[in-house]
Design a protein around this motif. Structure first.
Motif, PDB file in Angstrom:
ATOM      1  N   ALA A  65       0.843  -1.205   0.000  1.00  0.00           N
ATOM      2  CA  ALA A  65       0.000   0.000   0.000  1.00  0.00           C
ATOM      3  C   ALA A  65       0.875   1.251   0.000  1.00  0.00           C
ATOM      4  O   ALA A  65       0.617   2.203  -0.750  1.00  0.00           O
ATOM      5  CB  ALA A  65      -0.935  -0.004   1.208  1.00  0.00           C
ATOM      6  N   HIS A  66       1.928   1.237   0.798  1.00  0.00           N
ATOM      7  CA  HIS A  66       2.854   2.377   0.859  1.00  0.00           C
ATOM      8  C   HIS A  66       3.523   2.589  -0.505  1.00  0.00           C
ATOM      9  O   HIS A  66       3.634   3.718  -0.981  1.00  0.00           O
ATOM     10  CB  HIS A  66       3.901   2.137   1.954  1.00  0.00           C
ATOM     11  N   GLN A  67       3.946   1.503  -1.150  1.00  0.00           N
ATOM     12  CA  GLN A  67       4.587   1.606  -2.461  1.00  0.00           C
ATOM     13  C   GLN A  67       3.621   2.207  -3.490  1.00  0.00           C
ATOM     14  O   GLN A  67       4.010   3.078  -4.277  1.00  0.00           O
ATOM     15  CB  GLN A  67       5.046   0.221  -2.935  1.00  0.00           C
ATOM     16  N   ILE A  68       2.383   1.763  -3.486  1.00  0.00           N
ATOM     17  CA  ILE A  68       1.398   2.260  -4.439  1.00  0.00           C
ATOM     18  C   ILE A  68       1.168   3.760  -4.252  1.00  0.00           C
ATOM     19  O   ILE A  68       1.134   4.522  -5.217  1.00  0.00           O
ATOM     20  CB  ILE A  68       0.073   1.478  -4.307  1.00  0.00           C
ATOM     21  N   ILE A  69       1.080   4.190  -2.996  1.00  0.00           N
ATOM     22  CA  ILE A  69       0.870   5.609  -2.706  1.00  0.00           C
ATOM     23  C   ILE A  69       2.108   6.428  -3.047  1.00  0.00           C
ATOM     24  O   ILE A  69       2.019   7.451  -3.727  1.00  0.00           O
ATOM     25  CB  ILE A  69       0.477   5.798  -1.224  1.00  0.00           C
ATOM     26  N   GLU A  70       3.277   5.972  -2.600  1.00  0.00           N
ATOM     27  CA  GLU A  70       4.527   6.718  -2.807  1.00  0.00           C
ATOM     28  C   GLU A  70       4.912   6.827  -4.277  1.00  0.00           C
ATOM     29  O   GLU A  70       5.410   7.861  -4.709  1.00  0.00           O
ATOM     30  CB  GLU A  70       5.671   6.065  -2.014  1.00  0.00           C
ATOM     31  N   GLU A  71       4.707   5.750  -5.034  1.00  0.00           N
ATOM     32  CA  GLU A  71       5.090   5.755  -6.445  1.00  0.00           C
ATOM     33  C   GLU A  71       3.961   6.265  -7.336  1.00  0.00           C
ATOM     34  O   GLU A  71       4.104   6.281  -8.559  1.00  0.00           O
ATOM     35  CB  GLU A  71       5.516   4.350  -6.874  1.00  0.00           C
TER      36      GLU A  71
END
Length: 115
Positions: A65-71
């Motif tokens: 979830a963090h990767q999807i938001i950050e990227e």
């Protein structure tokens, strides 16, 4: 040997800015489950929706979830085996190929001759 395939559809209740006029992530999860079930009937698999803004409290889902938001990825994002399979509107050919590569047998749809 067939392994049980577990798909995770990550998204949010609010559509991403580039996804106007597309189905919601939750709708995509339901559509994907139905499409896979028709192509691979009576074969075990799972499709689970994960909200990127309130994921389950485990490292795998939190990190994705963090990767999807950050990227700033286009959701829905379909993940299998901790790898992103598709981003944005999923392509069934890619999903079906993944299933077949993991030992699933598709149902062939024969066209009936109508006289």
């Amino acid at each position: 040997m067939k392994k049980n395939v577990d798909f995770f559809v990550y998204g949010a209740t609010i559509l991403c800015p580039s996804c106007v006029n597309m189905p919601s992530s939750k709708d995509t999860e339901e559509w994907l489950r139905a499409a896979i079930g028709r192509k691979f009937p009576d074969q075990l698999f799972s499709v689970t929706y994960i909200d990127i803004y309130s994921p389950p409290e485990d490292d795998i889902h939190l990190n994705m979830a963090h990767q999807i938001i950050e990227e700033d990825l286009f959701y829905p994002v379909v993940v299998v085996d901790n790898e992103i399979l598709t981003e944005g509107q999923p392509r069934l050919k890619k999903v079906y190929r993944y299933m077949e590569d993991n030992g699933y047998t598709p149902v062939s749809r024969k066209k009936e001759n109508v006289i």
